[in-house]
Design a protein around this motif. Sequence first.
Motif, PDB file in Angstrom:
ATOM      1  N   LYS A 376      -2.016   9.154  -7.653  1.00  0.00           N
ATOM      2  CA  LYS A 376      -1.211   8.404  -8.471  1.00  0.00           C
ATOM      3  C   LYS A 376       0.102   8.118  -7.998  1.00  0.00           C
ATOM      4  N   GLY A 377       0.692   9.117  -7.149  1.00  0.00           N
ATOM      5  CA  GLY A 377       2.073   9.133  -6.703  1.00  0.00           C
ATOM      6  C   GLY A 377       2.062   7.853  -5.615  1.00  0.00           C
ATOM      7  N   GLN A 378       0.968   7.228  -4.965  1.00  0.00           N
ATOM      8  CA  GLN A 378       1.351   6.164  -4.038  1.00  0.00           C
ATOM      9  C   GLN A 378       1.616   5.081  -4.895  1.00  0.00           C
ATOM     10  N   ALA A 381       5.300   5.677  -6.058  1.00  0.00           N
ATOM     11  CA  ALA A 381       6.402   5.618  -5.132  1.00  0.00           C
ATOM     12  C   ALA A 381       6.452   3.995  -4.712  1.00  0.00           C
ATOM     13  N   LEU A 395       0.551  -3.955   0.472  1.00  0.00           N
ATOM     14  CA  LEU A 395       0.940  -3.109   1.587  1.00  0.00           C
ATOM     15  C   LEU A 395       0.578  -1.822   1.422  1.00  0.00           C
ATOM     16  N   ILE A 396       0.572  -1.367   0.284  1.00  0.00           N
ATOM     17  CA  ILE A 396       0.539   0.301  -0.022  1.00  0.00           C
ATOM     18  C   ILE A 396      -0.952   0.523  -0.213  1.00  0.00           C
ATOM     19  N   PRO A 399      -4.413  -1.328   1.752  1.00  0.00           N
ATOM     20  CA  PRO A 399      -4.717  -0.667   3.302  1.00  0.00           C
ATOM     21  C   PRO A 399      -5.283   0.775   3.073  1.00  0.00           C
ATOM     22  N   GLN A 400      -4.833   1.510   2.097  1.00  0.00           N
ATOM     23  CA  GLN A 400      -5.259   2.918   2.002  1.00  0.00           C
ATOM     24  C   GLN A 400      -6.770   2.941   1.270  1.00  0.00           C
ATOM     25  N   ARG A 480      -5.324   8.619  10.073  1.00  0.00           N
ATOM     26  CA  ARG A 480      -3.639   8.922   9.972  1.00  0.00           C
ATOM     27  C   ARG A 480      -3.503  10.282   9.505  1.00  0.00           C
ATOM     28  N   ASP A 481      -4.306  10.970   8.702  1.00  0.00           N
ATOM     29  CA  ASP A 481      -4.001  12.032   7.898  1.00  0.00           C
ATOM     30  C   ASP A 481      -3.513  13.122   8.745  1.00  0.00           C
ATOM     31  N   HIS A 482      -4.369  13.667   9.683  1.00  0.00           N
ATOM     32  CA  HIS A 482      -4.035  14.917  10.255  1.00  0.00           C
ATOM     33  C   HIS A 482      -4.607  14.752  11.730  1.00  0.00           C
ATOM     34  N   ARG A 483      -3.710  14.455  12.389  1.00  0.00           N
ATOM     35  CA  ARG A 483      -4.175  14.219  14.148  1.00  0.00           C
ATOM     36  C   ARG A 483      -3.201  15.141  14.981  1.00  0.00           C
TER      37      ARG A 483
END
Lengths: 483, 257
Positions: A376-378, A381, A395-396, A399-400, A480-483
């Motif tokens: 929900k935070g997305q 924000a 835009l937010i 895409p996710q 993109r999360d954890h690389r």
Amino acid sequence: MSDIQAQSPAFVRETMLPPQPPPSSAAGVVLWLRTNLFSGPLNIALTVLGLAIIWMIFRTLWPWLSHSVWNAGSMAECRQIISEAYGPDAHGGCFAIIKHRWNQFVFGFYPQDLYWRPVLAFGLLFLALAPVLFADSAKARRIVLGLAVGLTLIFSAMLGGGAGALVGMAVLMLGWVALIETRPGWALLASLLYPFLAVWLLWGGSLWGPVMALAGFGVGFAVWQAGARYGLFAVALGAVAAALWWMFAAAPVAHTLAGLVPLRLTPVSSDQFGGFVLSITIGVAGIALSLPMGIILALARRSDLPVIKMMAVMFIEFIRGVPLITLLFVASLLLNYFLPPGTNFDIILRVIIMVTLFSSAYMAEVIRGGLAALPKGQYEAADALGLDYWKAQRLIILPQALKVSIPGIVSTFIGMFKDTTLVVFVGLFDPLKAMSDTVRASFEWKGAYWEPYIFVGSIFFILCFGMSRYSMYLERRLKRDHR
Amino acid sequence: MTATNPVATPELGETAIEIAKLNKWYGTFHVLRDIDLNVSRGERIVIAGPSGSGKSTLIRCINRLEEHQAGKIVVDGTELTNDLKNIDKVRSEVGMVFQHFNLFPHLTILENCTLAPIWVRKIPRREAEETAMHFLTKVKIPDQAHKYPGQLSGGQQQRVAIARSLCMRPRIMLFDEPTSALDPEMIKEVLDTMIELAEDGMTMLCVTHEMGFAQAVAHRVIFMDQGQIVEQNTPREFFNNPKSERTKLFLSQILGH
């Protein structure tokens, strides 16, 4: 001080320990085999059983495959060759049918001298897609572009394209590639024009038909922009204007222009479509249309506006609750009752509409899953930064959400592409059933059952596997999360 | 952090936020009850209180992340009603920093910071990037600009979130427990950033349990319980001389160990 405290000595580390490499544990083939295949009695039994099953399948299929014949003029000739070579009881595949009639499996009844048109349309498809699919990887894009241009020209030459036509195709394709590599923005515009070009190439006729269809979007867009400050009302007005244009203005204007500047290709009617040209036409159109429609339906289903939400729910639940064949029958039979007599509403177009509606309902649910997965935070924000609903979505959120949904989206694409074989039930010549039956109906190839199915199945597999691999590539790229 | 207030004498200007008789319910649960609060331009307010007291809900009402059912909220002369234009106007004037940062994980740090200026304020990309680098330098992480949020530590992410809000050049900043999700070592770097912001004269409303921060920068501490303002005072009075029993209990619990 207690006893315990007295016994535990104070400790201060003077130097920090440097990192060390991990211990090299025993590795190698034997270890791998032991841990993965023979780790215990049950595992050993399963390994042996698995190998036995593989061996039995192989033993049954191998003679048939290894005895297969690729050069023969008829089924009888095939059988004769096999019995001469391997004895009277030997069986073998007669893949000569594929060599002999592959063009029907691929092109249906498309006129032979016009084969270059679907080939070019298919090659250009990759030129249109490459800037979108491989936007941030120049290397992959160039490989795809190179293959598309090269293979299109080679196939066209092999299909007997004249030197003039080949040069024309080469100039067109290389020009487009140059556009993609130098002006990416313009290349996206060219990608948007591709559907109209493809329709013209596939069906032929006057160029002005597709151009006027395209102009409808221009009219709608102009009306929308003129009334942009009225918001959604202007969007509706634009849609109405475009619809009016297509219904009343497009045909006469196209006719007039065709009279003035006749730019035409030999027309090919929809009955002449068949085989993979038909499947890919319906599949690509369905895929391209069902994704945006699915997104809109998913957003509508999550909307705060009760009427929009209810309409989306009703549509999705109705379409998902009905077999695709029902919709195809509606497309082929029922629509004729409702349309004014004498209207010629192309059967392939009708099927594309139905297939799109069908898979967009599934697509909507897949994308809704992705939307629900976002924290929900997305949303908060995006709201807090002052982005309005559509900007936040574009835009937010999307895409996710789309990234999360890639596996589901591609599954829907693949399922839908394979479902295009169902068009056989409304009298279209799909590659699997209708085309196989057609080929088999000829005197020479009576009795060839497995070979056409294997051939058509393999091509479907290659295309679907390609989509699947692309989706995995895309997931890796977007990680993109954890690389 | 020092216990003395570096900017103890506020030179307060006109009203930035006016809240009158604010009431809000979640279903039948009365979460905010008759809140009256005026915030002057340049004022820094810390809101404290036990969990469930409505302090987060209160500041989320100020940029309409939560809708209120009764009362009036006027932000910078714009009243928050159902009018979407007013809501968007207020939101572009008010920056917000969340407990869980809420950075956009699919965008780089720089893109996180330039997105709203480009799409809401219509600032050219080049200029927006310059502004973003300015604020990223201010929060001391300009070298991370091209990484993705997932590659940063929690403290760094929260500083990016502050920079992202500042890129919209807000006139008011809201902080919703900005340090609650951070490791102790990272809390300080975020608080230092917030103190710097305070020294620049930003109007700030901050929900936090960092009482040292409250003593250092707040002009006013508001203590809430059960959806109402129980006590408000200068930090010095609030901490040294609390009036209500509820406040005394709360302070003894959070400062007691």
